[in-house]
Structures are given as C-alpha cells and as structure tokens.
Motif scaffolding. Structure first.
Motif, PDB file in Angstrom:
ATOM      1  N   ASP A 172      61.122   9.573  23.973  1.00 29.62           N
ATOM      2  CA  ASP A 172      61.458   7.919  24.628  1.00 29.62           C
ATOM      3  C   ASP A 172      62.738   7.720  24.714  1.00 29.62           C
ATOM      4  O   ASP A 172      63.479   7.274  26.221  1.00 29.62           O
ATOM      5  CB  ASP A 172      60.388   7.016  24.147  1.00 29.62           C
ATOM      6  CG  ASP A 172      59.223   7.599  24.571  1.00 29.62           C
ATOM      7  OD1 ASP A 172      58.355   8.231  25.936  1.00 29.62           O
ATOM      8  OD2 ASP A 172      58.041   6.848  23.642  1.00 29.62           O
ATOM      9  N   THR A 173      63.530   7.819  23.773  1.00 30.91           N
ATOM     10  CA  THR A 173      64.971   7.406  23.649  1.00 30.91           C
ATOM     11  C   THR A 173      66.112   8.334  23.791  1.00 30.91           C
ATOM     12  O   THR A 173      66.805   7.900  24.250  1.00 30.91           O
ATOM     13  CB  THR A 173      65.622   6.165  22.664  1.00 30.91           C
ATOM     14  OG1 THR A 173      64.971   7.577  21.132  1.00 30.91           O
ATOM     15  CG2 THR A 173      64.275   5.596  22.225  1.00 30.91           C
TER      16      THR A 173
ATOM     17  N   GLN B  69      66.344  17.982  28.913  1.00 31.58           N
ATOM     18  CA  GLN B  69      67.723  16.878  28.433  1.00 31.58           C
ATOM     19  C   GLN B  69      67.356  16.865  26.539  1.00 31.58           C
ATOM     20  O   GLN B  69      69.032  16.553  26.273  1.00 31.58           O
ATOM     21  CB  GLN B  69      66.825  15.610  28.826  1.00 31.58           C
ATOM     22  CG  GLN B  69      66.813  15.092  30.508  1.00 31.58           C
ATOM     23  CD  GLN B  69      66.035  14.044  30.637  1.00 31.58           C
ATOM     24  OE1 GLN B  69      65.355  13.475  30.076  1.00 31.58           O
ATOM     25  NE2 GLN B  69      66.863  13.008  31.311  1.00 31.58           N
TER      26      GLN B  69
ATOM     27  N   GLN C 267      54.436  11.941  30.198  1.00 30.84           N
ATOM     28  CA  GLN C 267      54.990  10.168  30.208  1.00 30.84           C
ATOM     29  C   GLN C 267      56.143  10.130  29.252  1.00 30.84           C
ATOM     30  O   GLN C 267      56.585   9.227  30.121  1.00 30.84           O
ATOM     31  CB  GLN C 267      53.646   9.306  29.248  1.00 30.84           C
ATOM     32  CG  GLN C 267      52.540   9.187  30.195  1.00 30.84           C
ATOM     33  CD  GLN C 267      51.507   8.383  30.121  1.00 30.84           C
ATOM     34  OE1 GLN C 267      51.546   7.905  28.743  1.00 30.84           O
ATOM     35  NE2 GLN C 267      50.370   7.830  31.096  1.00 30.84           N
ATOM     36  N   SER C 268      56.784  11.198  28.700  1.00 32.71           N
ATOM     37  CA  SER C 268      57.650  10.702  28.287  1.00 32.71           C
ATOM     38  C   SER C 268      59.045  10.773  28.607  1.00 32.71           C
ATOM     39  O   SER C 268      58.825  11.362  29.644  1.00 32.71           O
ATOM     40  CB  SER C 268      57.961  12.076  27.053  1.00 32.71           C
ATOM     41  OG  SER C 268      58.307  13.019  27.613  1.00 32.71           O
ATOM     42  N   LYS C 269      59.471   9.804  28.459  1.00 32.41           N
ATOM     43  CA  LYS C 269      61.303   9.718  29.269  1.00 32.41           C
ATOM     44  C   LYS C 269      62.147  11.084  29.195  1.00 32.41           C
ATOM     45  O   LYS C 269      63.312  10.853  29.859  1.00 32.41           O
ATOM     46  CB  LYS C 269      61.400   8.332  28.633  1.00 32.41           C
ATOM     47  CG  LYS C 269      60.545   6.843  28.998  1.00 32.41           C
ATOM     48  CD  LYS C 269      61.182   6.104  28.370  1.00 32.41           C
ATOM     49  CE  LYS C 269      60.580   4.765  28.838  1.00 32.41           C
ATOM     50  NZ  LYS C 269      58.949   4.469  27.867  1.00 32.41           N
ATOM     51  N   ILE C 270      62.091  11.738  27.939  1.00 39.97           N
ATOM     52  CA  ILE C 270      62.941  12.755  28.291  1.00 39.97           C
ATOM     53  C   ILE C 270      62.333  14.250  28.330  1.00 39.97           C
ATOM     54  O   ILE C 270      61.482  13.470  28.199  1.00 39.97           O
ATOM     55  CB  ILE C 270      63.321  12.849  26.844  1.00 39.97           C
ATOM     56  CG1 ILE C 270      64.089  11.528  26.496  1.00 39.97           C
ATOM     57  CG2 ILE C 270      64.461  13.667  26.689  1.00 39.97           C
ATOM     58  CD1 ILE C 270      65.479  11.175  27.182  1.00 39.97           C
ATOM     59  N   SER C 271      62.695  14.465  29.484  1.00 40.61           N
ATOM     60  CA  SER C 271      62.126  16.258  29.491  1.00 40.61           C
ATOM     61  C   SER C 271      63.165  17.061  27.891  1.00 40.61           C
ATOM     62  O   SER C 271      64.101  16.337  27.395  1.00 40.61           O
ATOM     63  CB  SER C 271      62.405  16.772  30.978  1.00 40.61           C
ATOM     64  OG  SER C 271      63.707  16.747  30.724  1.00 40.61           O
TER      65      SER C 271
END
Length: 190
Positions: A100-101, A53, A46-50
C-alpha cells in the motif's frame, strides 16, 4: 426398509448421519481455501502498488537481475506486501515492499548454491525477458500480474506468471525462449 431388521436400520441411519456429518465438516475446509484465494485476489487488485512499481522500488535498493517477484497477502493480519528477488555477484537479495505504501519493509541476502546458480545461468541465456513475459501474460488474461518467476521444468526454460482478474487467479506459463504462452488456466491449487 420394512423388511430390514432393527439392527440393519440402525446401521443405515448411523452411516447416513456419519456421511452427512463428514460432508458438513469438509465443506468449510474447501470454502475456507477458496475464500483465502479470493481474499488474496481481491487484496492484490486493491493494493495501491503494482508489481511493476514494487520491482522498480526493489531495483533502487539493489542493483541486480530480477529473478522473481510476487504479491503476498497475510490473511491473519490483513497485510499485503511484495517479495522481489534479485541476484548480483552470486548473491540473492530479497526485498519486501509494503503493497500500500511502497516502503521497503525488509531486505535480506544470501549466497547462491550450485542449483540456484545453474537456474540463474539458464535465465540469463533466455531470449525473452521477464518483463516481456509479464506483458504476454497480461495480454493473455487481461488482469493484474501479482507474481512472476523463472523456472526450469523438464529442461525447458519458462516463466510462471500469476495474474488476478476479478476474484480469480490464473497461472500463465510463458516459454522463456520464444515468448509463446504455453498455458493459461485458473489456479486451482490455492
């Protein structure tokens, strides 16, 4: 049980109760372990950053060679971050990035010791890059890579890649000289 003495019957009942109690106490421990592993796997998915990235963000902050990158989920405060390690000029840099950010949370550096320098030297001689090993592991499991490290195991250069698929974590070992997937199995250690 009719022919047993009262003392023997009491001992059997006591041992049975103790055994059941021990099993009841042990069950939550193994379930907690599985739940933590599952929580980390779910959080990573679910994390927004891979991971890719996070590596790119770290490389913007430190110009060096990538030696490891991993997702870290803290169950206590429900935070997730990536820890990316790079080496430049005999110094190891660890960059922590919010999952996430994408913001850099912390950056630390330390001089490499002889053992770390030897491992780094072996990694520099590997014919397969960490990025290629990550791609091989992704193809092998068809999931999201959350950790990648270079390691020397019994004189063999390998990449240890951790991949999440669903709520399972997989350990994938890739030969650093051939790119061959040596093993791919569900991570039972977490």
């Amino acid at each position: 049980m009719q022919n047993l003495s009262a003392l023997t019957k009491s001992a059997i009942i006591t041992l049975t109760v103790v055994g059941v109690s021990a099993a009841a106490i042990a069950a939550p421990i193994s379930n907690t372990k599985a739940a933590t592993s599952s929580s980390e796997a779910i959080s990573a998915m679910q994390s927004k950053i891979s991971l890719a990235q996070a590596i790119a963000i770290a490389k913007k902050n430190v110009k060096g060679d990538l030696i490891s990158a991993e997702f870290d989920y803290d169950d206590d405060d429900a935070t997730n971050e990536y820890e990316v390690k790079l080496i430049a000029n005999g110094t190891s840099y660890e960059v922590k990035i919010d999952g996430d950010t994408g913001k850099v949370i912390k950056s630390e550096k330390e001089r490499l010791d002889k053992e770390d320098m030897a491992e780094y030297s072996a990694m520099k001689q590997a014919k397969v890059s960490m990025n290629s090993a990550i791609q091989k592991a992704t193809q092998s499991v068809n999931g999201k890579v959350i950790a990648a490290t270079f390691d020397l195991e019994k004189g063999q250069s390998i990449y240890d890649i951790e991949v999440v698929k669903g709520n399972q974590k997989y350990d994938v070992s890739v030969d650093a000289n051939t790119g061959k997937v040596l093993s791919s199995q569900i991570d039972r250690d977490d």
